[in-house]
Design a protein around this motif. Sequence first.
Motif, PDB file in Angstrom:
ATOM      1  N   HIS A 236       0.817  -1.183   0.036  1.00 29.26           N
ATOM      2  CA  HIS A 236       0.173   0.010   0.006  1.00 29.26           C
ATOM      3  C   HIS A 236       0.789   1.107  -0.158  1.00 29.26           C
ATOM      4  CE1 HIS A 236      -3.537  -1.922   0.340  1.00 29.26           C
ATOM      5  NE2 HIS A 236      -3.352  -2.743   1.551  1.00 29.26           N
ATOM      6  N   THR A 237       2.033   1.270   0.059  1.00 31.68           N
ATOM      7  CA  THR A 237       2.884   2.200   0.039  1.00 31.68           C
ATOM      8  C   THR A 237       3.714   2.328  -1.246  1.00 31.68           C
ATOM      9  OG1 THR A 237       3.146   2.068   2.321  1.00 31.68           O
ATOM     10  CG2 THR A 237       4.601   3.566   1.568  1.00 31.68           C
ATOM     11  N   GLY A 238       3.270   3.115  -2.134  1.00 27.71           N
ATOM     12  CA  GLY A 238       4.066   3.316  -3.501  1.00 27.71           C
ATOM     13  C   GLY A 238       5.211   3.911  -3.497  1.00 27.71           C
ATOM     14  N   THR A 239       5.484   4.825  -2.332  1.00 27.95           N
ATOM     15  CA  THR A 239       6.903   5.363  -2.441  1.00 27.95           C
ATOM     16  C   THR A 239       8.040   4.749  -1.928  1.00 27.95           C
ATOM     17  OG1 THR A 239       6.099   6.526  -0.019  1.00 27.95           O
ATOM     18  CG2 THR A 239       5.459   7.714  -2.277  1.00 27.95           C
ATOM     19  N   LEU A 240       7.753   3.405  -1.419  1.00 27.16           N
ATOM     20  CA  LEU A 240       9.073   2.763  -1.047  1.00 27.16           C
ATOM     21  C   LEU A 240       9.670   2.284  -2.276  1.00 27.16           C
ATOM     22  CD1 LEU A 240       7.846   0.382   1.864  1.00 27.16           C
ATOM     23  CD2 LEU A 240       9.658   1.946   1.957  1.00 27.16           C
ATOM     24  N   THR A 241      11.200   2.495  -2.282  1.00 31.28           N
ATOM     25  CA  THR A 241      11.881   2.124  -3.297  1.00 31.28           C
ATOM     26  C   THR A 241      13.317   1.795  -2.640  1.00 31.28           C
ATOM     27  OG1 THR A 241      12.656   2.663  -5.343  1.00 31.28           O
ATOM     28  CG2 THR A 241      12.559   4.387  -3.737  1.00 31.28           C
ATOM     29  N   GLU A 242      14.296   1.315  -3.460  1.00 31.68           N
ATOM     30  CA  GLU A 242      15.424   0.856  -2.918  1.00 31.68           C
ATOM     31  C   GLU A 242      16.286   2.130  -2.178  1.00 31.68           C
ATOM     32  OE1 GLU A 242      16.833   3.150  -6.375  1.00 31.68           O
ATOM     33  OE2 GLU A 242      15.123   1.957  -6.123  1.00 31.68           O
ATOM     34  N   LYS A 243      17.064   1.642  -0.957  1.00 32.24           N
ATOM     35  CA  LYS A 243      17.639   2.502  -0.210  1.00 32.24           C
ATOM     36  C   LYS A 243      19.077   1.992  -0.253  1.00 32.24           C
ATOM     37  CE  LYS A 243      14.331   5.307   0.683  1.00 32.24           C
ATOM     38  NZ  LYS A 243      14.236   6.833   0.389  1.00 32.24           N
ATOM     39  N   PRO A 244      20.147   2.646  -0.126  1.00 33.98           N
ATOM     40  CA  PRO A 244      21.605   2.096   0.190  1.00 33.98           C
ATOM     41  C   PRO A 244      21.749   1.909   1.584  1.00 33.98           C
ATOM     42  CG  PRO A 244      21.754   4.506  -0.190  1.00 33.98           C
ATOM     43  CD  PRO A 244      20.205   4.202  -0.315  1.00 33.98           C
ATOM     44  N   TYR A 245      20.832   1.980   2.484  1.00 37.68           N
ATOM     45  CA  TYR A 245      20.789   1.733   3.895  1.00 37.68           C
ATOM     46  C   TYR A 245      19.777   1.079   4.405  1.00 37.68           C
ATOM     47  CZ  TYR A 245      18.338   6.072   3.434  1.00 37.68           C
ATOM     48  OH  TYR A 245      17.683   7.154   2.908  1.00 37.68           O
ATOM     49  N   GLY A 261      22.097   7.002  11.364  1.00 39.81           N
ATOM     50  CA  GLY A 261      23.356   6.885  11.359  1.00 39.81           C
ATOM     51  C   GLY A 261      23.879   5.596  12.703  1.00 39.81           C
ATOM     52  N   PHE A 262      23.223   5.882  13.769  1.00 41.74           N
ATOM     53  CA  PHE A 262      23.416   4.876  14.782  1.00 41.74           C
ATOM     54  C   PHE A 262      23.024   3.373  14.503  1.00 41.74           C
ATOM     55  CE2 PHE A 262      23.372   4.777  19.804  1.00 41.74           C
ATOM     56  CZ  PHE A 262      24.432   3.823  19.641  1.00 41.74           C
ATOM     57  N   GLY A 263      21.796   3.362  14.027  1.00 41.60           N
ATOM     58  CA  GLY A 263      21.187   2.075  13.714  1.00 41.60           C
ATOM     59  C   GLY A 263      21.980   1.261  12.744  1.00 41.60           C
ATOM     60  N   ASN A 264      22.342   2.094  11.656  1.00 39.04           N
ATOM     61  CA  ASN A 264      22.967   1.610  10.445  1.00 39.04           C
ATOM     62  C   ASN A 264      24.534   1.146  10.825  1.00 39.04           C
ATOM     63  OD1 ASN A 264      21.547   1.464   7.595  1.00 39.04           O
ATOM     64  ND2 ASN A 264      20.913   3.271   8.609  1.00 39.04           N
ATOM     65  N   MET A 265      25.090   1.901  11.812  1.00 44.20           N
ATOM     66  CA  MET A 265      26.266   1.352  12.158  1.00 44.20           C
ATOM     67  C   MET A 265      26.230   0.109  13.298  1.00 44.20           C
ATOM     68  SD  MET A 265      28.369   3.611  10.687  1.00 44.20           S
ATOM     69  CE  MET A 265      26.973   3.981   9.460  1.00 44.20           C
ATOM     70  N   LEU A 266      25.145   0.291  13.926  1.00 47.96           N
ATOM     71  CA  LEU A 266      24.923  -1.083  14.939  1.00 47.96           C
ATOM     72  C   LEU A 266      24.799  -2.401  13.854  1.00 47.96           C
ATOM     73  CD1 LEU A 266      22.951   0.254  17.710  1.00 47.96           C
ATOM     74  CD2 LEU A 266      25.497  -0.396  17.619  1.00 47.96           C
ATOM     75  N   ALA A 267      23.990  -2.007  12.638  1.00 49.05           N
ATOM     76  CA  ALA A 267      23.660  -3.141  11.550  1.00 49.05           C
ATOM     77  C   ALA A 267      24.967  -3.705  11.404  1.00 49.05           C
ATOM     78  CB  ALA A 267      22.603  -2.654  10.722  1.00 49.05           C
ATOM     79  N   ILE A 268      25.902  -2.841  10.873  1.00 46.88           N
ATOM     80  CA  ILE A 268      27.365  -3.441  10.623  1.00 46.88           C
ATOM     81  C   ILE A 268      28.191  -4.200  11.647  1.00 46.88           C
ATOM     82  CG2 ILE A 268      29.744  -2.836   9.784  1.00 46.88           C
ATOM     83  CD1 ILE A 268      28.052  -0.347   8.053  1.00 46.88           C
ATOM     84  N   LEU A 269      28.007  -3.688  12.670  1.00 48.89           N
ATOM     85  CA  LEU A 269      28.795  -4.283  13.995  1.00 48.89           C
ATOM     86  C   LEU A 269      28.313  -5.567  14.263  1.00 48.89           C
ATOM     87  CD1 LEU A 269      29.549  -1.009  15.659  1.00 48.89           C
ATOM     88  CD2 LEU A 269      31.326  -2.260  14.359  1.00 48.89           C
ATOM     89  N   SER A 280      27.517  -0.556   1.038  1.00 45.90           N
ATOM     90  CA  SER A 280      26.589   0.428   0.421  1.00 45.90           C
ATOM     91  C   SER A 280      26.283   1.355   1.556  1.00 45.90           C
ATOM     92  CB  SER A 280      25.172  -0.366   0.102  1.00 45.90           C
ATOM     93  OG  SER A 280      24.292   0.640  -0.275  1.00 45.90           O
ATOM     94  N   ILE A 281      26.062   0.787   2.903  1.00 51.74           N
ATOM     95  CA  ILE A 281      25.896   1.912   3.953  1.00 51.74           C
ATOM     96  C   ILE A 281      26.983   2.949   4.073  1.00 51.74           C
ATOM     97  CG2 ILE A 281      25.755   2.121   6.396  1.00 51.74           C
ATOM     98  CD1 ILE A 281      24.093  -0.673   6.046  1.00 51.74           C
ATOM     99  N   LEU A 282      28.314   2.418   4.312  1.00 47.07           N
ATOM    100  CA  LEU A 282      29.483   3.383   4.371  1.00 47.07           C
ATOM    101  C   LEU A 282      29.731   4.082   3.255  1.00 47.07           C
ATOM    102  CD1 LEU A 282      31.603   0.883   6.313  1.00 47.07           C
ATOM    103  CD2 LEU A 282      30.432   2.702   7.200  1.00 47.07           C
ATOM    104  N   ASP A 283      29.410   3.790   2.033  1.00 44.86           N
ATOM    105  CA  ASP A 283      29.448   4.448   0.909  1.00 44.86           C
ATOM    106  C   ASP A 283      28.647   5.797   1.135  1.00 44.86           C
ATOM    107  OD1 ASP A 283      31.688   2.950  -0.170  1.00 44.86           O
ATOM    108  OD2 ASP A 283      30.389   2.080  -1.730  1.00 44.86           O
TER     109      ASP A 283
END
Length: 427
Positions: A236-245, A261-269, A280-283
């Motif tokens: 139902h959410t047509g605006t969702l598209t690819e994200k680099p994070y 920023g915090f959540g994505n760094m924790l996802a890596i660690l 992709s996240i760090l780029d």
Amino acid sequence: MDKIDQAYEAAVEVLRACASPLGLKASALAGGYPHVWARDAPITSLGALLTGDAALLEASRASLTTLGAHQSELGMIPLNVDTRSGQVTTENAGAIDANLWFVLGHYALHRHTGDDAYLRSQWGRIGAALTWLRYQDMNGCGLLEAPEAADWADLYATRYNTLYANALYVGTLEAASRLAAALGEDPAPHLARADDVRRKVNLLLWLDRPWDGHRFGAQLETLKALRLEWFLLYQHTGTLTEKPYFLPWAGFREFGDTFDGFGNMLAILFGIADEAQAASILDYAHAAGTDAPAPLKAFFPPIYPGDRDWREYYRSRNLNLPDQYHNGGIWPFLGGFYVLALHHAGRGERAHEALRALADANERGRTRPWEFNEWLHGRSGRPMGHPLQAWSAGMYLCAYHALRRGEAPLLPPCPPRSGDPWAGASG
């Protein structure tokens, strides 16, 4: 002396000034944050424990003892305890990450000291904290649900299945498994739950739609089988598209659209991101300037009045205006996690550049050098928060030890994600 080493010595002095009989205060400034915070103190201890300073070791341990002594009947760890009165604070009470960092703080302490006797004395409180967390999965989906502004970003509109809380939950469960094993308990239930959360974060909060239609179709089918509500979010959410994070949060027919920023760094660690996702996240973090003029911005881009997620409470105390505080502001303690993520991903040169930028940021001050300020303006880089902030100093020390001395940060050594989260619909 090199500025990176100068920053190290100054950071140790800040932490010595933050040490109190009840634990590590969030700030050494009189009238600043004279509390032992359930998130700040364990985060600060990630660096404090690596210094070898006996007083900082004792303050790290005292922080956990103080917080545990005020645990609620249902297992909730208080947000903070005032070192002046010994009383708990009720503002923003029930923060979901208090319990998460409480467990991780015990892991960091035990990994550093190997003190099984202290761990056993606290094991009941740790177990109760984990049980309270399980009840925050109110619908049985496997992920934690959180109300708005119920974590470290306590004046920002993340909500429901948030990346930060669930990435932290993976690390917490991995930590619990290692603590259980140290006491001869069965680690398997914690590990199984960590794997389940890791997989579901990928399913719900990572998007690959345009690059592989078959893969995205498999993702949708798995989401539909696991949780119809998750499938309907995409349908139902047509605006969702690819994200680099990873998305910052997903809720009822809506999602967050900023870089956490915090959540994505924790996802890596914590091994939620695989190698390609981490790259992709760090780029993105570097290319979009989330690490400039200093690392790291909390959420990016800023939210403005009139945007969907703007809240009038962002004006409270003039804090969360665009490029400030959580709303695009720079937090030096997050810069420490950024350095760790770069190091973890094998980006040594960039990690050293970020550490030097972090030393520069911590040197800035309104009244004195080496202020280790709470947060900086997202565009000007000028300090705007409380000075002499414990976690700004602690995470600098943690990043320094990882890069300069080759000492692993005191976080659970989570393995990279293996297997395809889109394969199969069970669980």
